[in-house]
Design a protein around this motif. Sequence first.
Motif, mmCIF file in Angstrom:
data_model
loop_
_atom_site.group_PDB
_atom_site.id
_atom_site.type_symbol
_atom_site.label_atom_id
_atom_site.label_comp_id
_atom_site.label_asym_id
_atom_site.label_seq_id
_atom_site.Cartn_x
_atom_site.Cartn_y
_atom_site.Cartn_z
ATOM 1 N N ARG A 137 -4.323 -4.657 -1.672
ATOM 2 C CA ARG A 137 -4.382 -4.266 -0.257
ATOM 3 C C ARG A 137 -2.999 -3.855 0.247
ATOM 4 N N ASP A 138 -1.992 -4.685 -0.035
ATOM 5 C CA ASP A 138 -0.640 -4.397 0.444
ATOM 6 C C ASP A 138 -0.095 -3.095 -0.146
ATOM 7 N N ALA A 139 -0.393 -2.839 -1.421
ATOM 8 C CA ALA A 139 0.084 -1.615 -2.076
ATOM 9 C C ALA A 139 -0.536 -0.376 -1.434
ATOM 10 N N VAL A 140 -1.841 -0.425 -1.167
ATOM 11 C CA VAL A 140 -2.533 0.735 -0.587
ATOM 12 C C VAL A 140 -2.098 0.957 0.860
ATOM 13 N N VAL A 141 -2.032 -0.106 1.643
ATOM 14 C CA VAL A 141 -1.590 0.034 3.032
ATOM 15 C C VAL A 141 -0.133 0.504 3.068
ATOM 16 N N GLY A 142 0.690 0.004 2.146
ATOM 17 C CA GLY A 142 2.082 0.443 2.054
ATOM 18 C C GLY A 142 2.191 1.922 1.717
ATOM 19 N N ASP A 143 1.344 2.388 0.804
ATOM 20 C CA ASP A 143 1.320 3.801 0.419
ATOM 21 C C ASP A 143 0.943 4.666 1.624
ATOM 22 N N ALA A 144 -0.084 4.243 2.351
ATOM 23 C CA ALA A 144 -0.525 5.001 3.525
ATOM 24 C C ALA A 144 0.553 4.994 4.606
ATOM 25 N N THR A 145 1.169 3.845 4.822
ATOM 26 C CA THR A 145 2.211 3.724 5.838
ATOM 27 C C THR A 145 3.400 4.626 5.509
#
Length: 165
Positions: A137-145
């Motif tokens: 979750r953190d990796a995907v949200v970080g990528d989007a951010t």
Amino acid sequence: GERITSSRILEIMNHAIYESARRKFVMTCFACVIDQKTRGITYANAGHNFPYLYRSPSTLREGEAEFTVLMSRGNRLGDDRTSRYEAKTTELLPGDVLVWYTDGIVECENPAGEEYGEKRFRASLKRAAALESGDLRDAVVGDATAYFATMPRKDDITMIVGRIH
């Protein structure tokens, strides 16, 4: 007592929202029940994004895609007092990753005005699929951010990740 199903949950919520909001507001919702014994997920949808089921290449069956969507359609909660919600069931396998999310993550734009989009979202999920759920979750949200950069958000980002063991 009455057996609670994903369809029934949405019907009860729809009635409550319709009666209290009188069409002043509506909401989307995806309801699901996972049966740990049968490894099945039964779900119904009230106008929400279709969650993703990611199946790793090592467990794919012949002709199966890595990504499938838990596709079920229904009116948003509060749209129509008499709405009914069809339940569907999908088999889950050990290693499967389920991703529930709001449209904020796919609809937010970068400084050039381009949406992050479903394609980038799926690619990011695939890259992070081997990680533990929280890290994924953190990796995907970080990528989007990182993609949005300094652009103000038009919408919230909510994402839930579940892994089948």
